[in-house]
Scaffold this motif. Structure first.
Motif, PDB file in Angstrom:
ATOM      1  N   ARG A 298       0.866  -1.173   0.000  1.00 18.67           N
ATOM      2  CA  ARG A 298       0.000   0.000   0.000  1.00 18.67           C
ATOM      3  C   ARG A 298       0.904   1.225   0.000  1.00 18.67           C
ATOM      4  O   ARG A 298       1.837   1.318   0.794  1.00 18.67           O
ATOM      5  N   VAL A 299       0.665   2.166  -0.931  1.00 20.12           N
ATOM      6  CA  VAL A 299       1.449   3.393  -0.981  1.00 20.12           C
ATOM      7  C   VAL A 299       0.482   4.559  -1.113  1.00 20.12           C
ATOM      8  O   VAL A 299      -0.153   4.741  -2.151  1.00 20.12           O
ATOM      9  N   GLY A 300       0.350   5.336  -0.031  1.00 17.74           N
ATOM     10  CA  GLY A 300      -0.637   6.404  -0.017  1.00 17.74           C
ATOM     11  C   GLY A 300      -2.021   5.824  -0.213  1.00 17.74           C
ATOM     12  O   GLY A 300      -2.416   4.873   0.459  1.00 17.74           O
ATOM     13  N   GLY A 301      -2.757   6.347  -1.191  1.00 15.59           N
ATOM     14  CA  GLY A 301      -4.089   5.822  -1.472  1.00 15.59           C
ATOM     15  C   GLY A 301      -4.102   4.838  -2.614  1.00 15.59           C
ATOM     16  O   GLY A 301      -5.172   4.506  -3.127  1.00 15.59           O
ATOM     17  N   SER A 302      -2.937   4.352  -3.012  1.00 14.10           N
ATOM     18  CA  SER A 302      -2.857   3.449  -4.150  1.00 14.10           C
ATOM     19  C   SER A 302      -2.123   2.168  -3.746  1.00 14.10           C
ATOM     20  O   SER A 302      -1.876   1.915  -2.567  1.00 14.10           O
ATOM     21  N   ARG A 303      -1.777   1.379  -4.754  1.00  9.86           N
ATOM     22  CA  ARG A 303      -1.121   0.096  -4.520  1.00  9.86           C
ATOM     23  C   ARG A 303       0.198   0.017  -5.268  1.00  9.86           C
ATOM     24  O   ARG A 303       0.451   0.758  -6.219  1.00  9.86           O
ATOM     25  N   ALA A 304       1.039  -0.901  -4.835  1.00 11.70           N
ATOM     26  CA  ALA A 304       2.315  -1.173  -5.491  1.00 11.70           C
ATOM     27  C   ALA A 304       2.640  -2.642  -5.272  1.00 11.70           C
ATOM     28  O   ALA A 304       1.999  -3.328  -4.461  1.00 11.70           O
ATOM     29  N   ALA A 305       3.626  -3.117  -6.005  1.00  7.27           N
ATOM     30  CA  ALA A 305       4.100  -4.495  -5.850  1.00  7.27           C
ATOM     31  C   ALA A 305       5.614  -4.492  -5.988  1.00  7.27           C
ATOM     32  O   ALA A 305       6.192  -3.596  -6.595  1.00  7.27           O
ATOM     33  N   CYS A 306       6.226  -5.509  -5.429  1.00  6.43           N
ATOM     34  CA  CYS A 306       7.678  -5.585  -5.458  1.00  6.43           C
ATOM     35  C   CYS A 306       8.110  -7.042  -5.576  1.00  6.43           C
ATOM     36  O   CYS A 306       7.491  -7.925  -4.970  1.00  6.43           O
ATOM     37  N   LEU A 307       9.151  -7.273  -6.365  1.00  6.61           N
ATOM     38  CA  LEU A 307       9.774  -8.593  -6.477  1.00  6.61           C
ATOM     39  C   LEU A 307      11.223  -8.471  -6.047  1.00  6.61           C
ATOM     40  O   LEU A 307      11.928  -7.547  -6.459  1.00  6.61           O
ATOM     41  N   ILE A 308      11.677  -9.400  -5.218  1.00  8.90           N
ATOM     42  CA  ILE A 308      13.073  -9.450  -4.810  1.00  8.90           C
ATOM     43  C   ILE A 308      13.551 -10.886  -4.884  1.00  8.90           C
ATOM     44  O   ILE A 308      12.941 -11.772  -4.282  1.00  8.90           O
ATOM     45  N   LYS A 309      14.615 -11.117  -5.643  1.00  9.75           N
ATOM     46  CA  LYS A 309      15.281 -12.412  -5.556  1.00  9.75           C
ATOM     47  C   LYS A 309      16.415 -12.228  -4.554  1.00  9.75           C
ATOM     48  O   LYS A 309      17.389 -11.520  -4.807  1.00  9.75           O
ATOM     49  N   TYR A 310      16.280 -12.840  -3.403  1.00 12.71           N
ATOM     50  CA  TYR A 310      17.165 -12.596  -2.263  1.00 12.71           C
ATOM     51  C   TYR A 310      18.099 -13.778  -2.078  1.00 12.71           C
ATOM     52  O   TYR A 310      17.665 -14.928  -2.038  1.00 12.71           O
ATOM     53  N   ASP A 311      19.396 -13.502  -1.972  1.00 17.15           N
ATOM     54  CA  ASP A 311      20.334 -14.562  -1.616  1.00 17.15           C
ATOM     55  C   ASP A 311      20.021 -15.064  -0.211  1.00 17.15           C
ATOM     56  O   ASP A 311      19.788 -14.260   0.693  1.00 17.15           O
ATOM     57  N   HIS A 312      20.010 -16.369  -0.026  1.00 17.09           N
ATOM     58  CA  HIS A 312      19.991 -16.867   1.352  1.00 17.09           C
ATOM     59  C   HIS A 312      21.351 -17.487   1.609  1.00 17.09           C
ATOM     60  O   HIS A 312      21.796 -18.386   0.914  1.00 17.09           O
TER      61      HIS A 312
ATOM     62  N   SER B 221      22.437  -4.743   1.024  1.00 16.67           N
ATOM     63  CA  SER B 221      21.865  -4.523  -0.295  1.00 16.67           C
ATOM     64  C   SER B 221      22.444  -5.501  -1.316  1.00 16.67           C
ATOM     65  O   SER B 221      21.812  -5.790  -2.332  1.00 16.67           O
ATOM     66  N   ARG B 222      23.653  -6.031  -1.056  1.00 13.17           N
ATOM     67  CA  ARG B 222      24.256  -6.977  -1.989  1.00 13.17           C
ATOM     68  C   ARG B 222      23.520  -8.315  -1.991  1.00 13.17           C
ATOM     69  O   ARG B 222      23.682  -9.105  -2.918  1.00 13.17           O
ATOM     70  N   ALA B 223      22.739  -8.578  -0.950  1.00 17.45           N
ATOM     71  CA  ALA B 223      21.972  -9.815  -0.922  1.00 17.45           C
ATOM     72  C   ALA B 223      20.731  -9.725  -1.804  1.00 17.45           C
ATOM     73  O   ALA B 223      20.130 -10.741  -2.130  1.00 17.45           O
ATOM     74  N   LEU B 224      20.356  -8.500  -2.184  1.00 12.36           N
ATOM     75  CA  LEU B 224      19.230  -8.308  -3.090  1.00 12.36           C
ATOM     76  C   LEU B 224      19.734  -8.540  -4.505  1.00 12.36           C
ATOM     77  O   LEU B 224      20.188  -7.636  -5.186  1.00 12.36           O
ATOM     78  N   GLN B 225      19.655  -9.799  -4.949  1.00  9.57           N
ATOM     79  CA  GLN B 225      20.283 -10.173  -6.207  1.00  9.57           C
ATOM     80  C   GLN B 225      19.578  -9.542  -7.402  1.00  9.57           C
ATOM     81  O   GLN B 225      20.214  -9.031  -8.316  1.00  9.57           O
ATOM     82  N   LYS B 226      18.252  -9.557  -7.384  1.00  7.53           N
ATOM     83  CA  LYS B 226      17.461  -8.975  -8.465  1.00  7.53           C
ATOM     84  C   LYS B 226      16.210  -8.335  -7.853  1.00  7.53           C
ATOM     85  O   LYS B 226      15.632  -8.902  -6.928  1.00  7.53           O
ATOM     86  N   THR B 227      15.826  -7.170  -8.377  1.00 10.30           N
ATOM     87  CA  THR B 227      14.687  -6.472  -7.791  1.00 10.30           C
ATOM     88  C   THR B 227      13.849  -5.819  -8.885  1.00 10.30           C
ATOM     89  O   THR B 227      14.334  -5.524  -9.982  1.00 10.30           O
ATOM     90  N   ALA B 228      12.593  -5.589  -8.568  1.00 10.24           N
ATOM     91  CA  ALA B 228      11.703  -4.800  -9.420  1.00 10.24           C
ATOM     92  C   ALA B 228      10.613  -4.203  -8.537  1.00 10.24           C
ATOM     93  O   ALA B 228      10.120  -4.868  -7.617  1.00 10.24           O
ATOM     94  N   PHE B 229      10.272  -2.954  -8.796  1.00  9.29           N
ATOM     95  CA  PHE B 229       9.219  -2.273  -8.030  1.00  9.29           C
ATOM     96  C   PHE B 229       8.227  -1.692  -9.024  1.00  9.29           C
ATOM     97  O   PHE B 229       8.607  -1.008  -9.971  1.00  9.29           O
ATOM     98  N   PHE B 230       6.935  -1.956  -8.764  1.00 11.73           N
ATOM     99  CA  PHE B 230       5.867  -1.531  -9.668  1.00 11.73           C
ATOM    100  C   PHE B 230       4.848  -0.696  -8.897  1.00 11.73           C
ATOM    101  O   PHE B 230       4.173  -1.215  -7.998  1.00 11.73           O
ATOM    102  N   ALA B 231       4.742   0.593  -9.213  1.00 14.40           N
ATOM    103  CA  ALA B 231       3.690   1.431  -8.630  1.00 14.40           C
ATOM    104  C   ALA B 231       2.514   1.437  -9.597  1.00 14.40           C
ATOM    105  O   ALA B 231       2.678   1.718 -10.793  1.00 14.40           O
ATOM    106  N   LYS B 232       1.327   1.119  -9.098  1.00 15.38           N
ATOM    107  CA  LYS B 232       0.155   0.996  -9.968  1.00 15.38           C
ATOM    108  C   LYS B 232      -0.070   2.260 -10.780  1.00 15.38           C
ATOM    109  O   LYS B 232      -0.378   2.201 -11.982  1.00 15.38           O
ATOM    110  N   ASP B 233       0.089   3.426 -10.158  1.00 11.63           N
ATOM    111  CA  ASP B 233      -0.197   4.693 -10.839  1.00 11.63           C
ATOM    112  C   ASP B 233       0.882   5.087 -11.838  1.00 11.63           C
ATOM    113  O   ASP B 233       0.691   6.047 -12.600  1.00 11.63           O
ATOM    114  N   ALA B 234       2.028   4.386 -11.829  1.00 14.68           N
ATOM    115  CA  ALA B 234       3.127   4.737 -12.739  1.00 14.68           C
ATOM    116  C   ALA B 234       3.259   3.771 -13.908  1.00 14.68           C
ATOM    117  O   ALA B 234       4.060   4.006 -14.812  1.00 14.68           O
TER     118      ALA B 234
END
Length: 331
Positions: free
Chosen positions: A109-123, A149-162
């Motif tokens: 949830r971001v403000g009055g809208s939605r967002a999504a995030c993907l993280i491929k995380y090293d374990h 931050s180096r453990a975040l191997q791959k990331t993507a962030f999607f804001a619905k309004d963008a």
């Protein structure tokens, strides 16, 4: 330009999250949602915020991930099923040479809208230690998420309004590994790259105005150096850009302090992008003025040599200038 306004970053909240182990075996392993996520929500929220520094992309036509992200925005009902579909597709693209890890899927949830995030995380496997009265005892912890931050191997962030714009990053390569971008169905957002590149010129101009200890000669070259940096189409690095503008600066430098303040207050703060060509246009490199009121301006892009421009002093103190040009008509 900021992907989402800074004021909304502080308001980010996790609605749902789910884990899938990827990169090992024939199929991803579904771990589900942590039962005690409320105890560690701050840890994961900080990792989500780090993804906002990714490079600008847009969904290409036919992107399957675009449809999946839209489904994540519909609410918790289809969240788990959609995340499984995404994990299956990503696992199928995952090469054996890439490290295994956990694909984390977040609905936000971001403000009055939605967002999504993907993280491929090293374990990672780590060793912890405990200090005892007479010794130090080590303990092995397997499959640990480290706060790096180096453990975040791959990331993507999607804001619905963008959308269809989003930001993504692969820490293993400056351009993003082919299979990560293929999974996302991504193409470079070149318009946004040009907008961010234009901010480099603003930083250079402001630095020339505000850095009191910077010599005048160096100030006159700032815009040209910003242009030369951008023309190489490199991934923006604020430290490298500072060095390109004014050379290496010590931590105590007034010039560094002014520069860092300018970057932090600009849309470049925390952003990653590839600089674009033909965006920054320095003012005329050569300006000649005469007492007769004639001003000659030669743009930076024109290479001056004797085949084009020749100046010869005359005995009476004046200067004879010869130009050899190909005219395209009268202005």
């Amino acid at each position: 330009m900021e992907y989402i306004p800074r004021a909304e970053v502080d308001a980010l909240a996790i609605e749902s999250m789910i884990f899938h182990v990827v990169g090992t075996g024939e199929r991803p392993v579904f771990l589900g949602a942590p039962s005690n996520v409320q105890d560690h929500g701050g840890f994961f929220l900080e990792r989500v915020k780090e993804t906002l520094g990714g490079r600008p992309f847009a969904f290409a036509e036919g992107s399957e991930t675009a449809g999946d992200v839209a489904a994540l925005f519909t609410g918790p009902e289809g969240f788990e099923a959609t995340s499984r579909v995404m994990a299956e597709r990503f696992h199928a693209l995952h090469p054996s040479s890439s490290k295994p890890g956990v694909l984390m899927v977040f609905a936000l949830r971001v403000g009055g809208s939605r967002a999504a995030c993907l993280i491929k995380y090293d374990h990672l496997d780590v060793l912890t230690y405990e200090e005892l009265p007479e010794a130090v005892r080590l303990a092995r912890v397997e499959r640990s998420f480290v706060e790096s931050s180096r453990a975040l191997q791959k990331t993507a962030f999607f804001a619905k309004d963008a959308l269809p714009r989003f930001v993504a990053r692969d820490r293993l390569t400056t351009g993003g590994a082919d299979y990560w971008l293929a999974f996302l169905g991504a193409e470079r957002a070149r318009d946004e790259e040009r907008e961010l590149t234009s901010e480099l010129a603003g930083i250079a101009r402001a630095l020339g105005r505000e850095a009191r200890t910077l010599p005048q000669e160096a100030k006159r070259e700032l815009l040209v150096r910003a242009r030369d940096y951008a023309e190489r189409e490199v991934e923006f690095d604020d430290e490298v850009f500072l060095t390109e503008l004014v050379g290496a600066q010590p931590e105590s430098s007034e010039v560094r302090s002014v520069y860092e303040s300018l970057v932090e207050a600009s849309p470049l703060a925390g952003r990653s992008f590839t600089t674009a060509k033909k965006v920054i246009r320095p003012r005329a490199k050569h300006v000649l003025k005469s007492r007769e009121g004639v001003t000659l301006r030669v743009p930076y892009e024109v290479q001056i040599d004797r085949e084009v421009f020749e100046a010869r002093p005359l005995p009476d103190g004046r200067t004879e200038i010869r130009l050899r040009l190909t005219l395209e008509g009268e202005a």
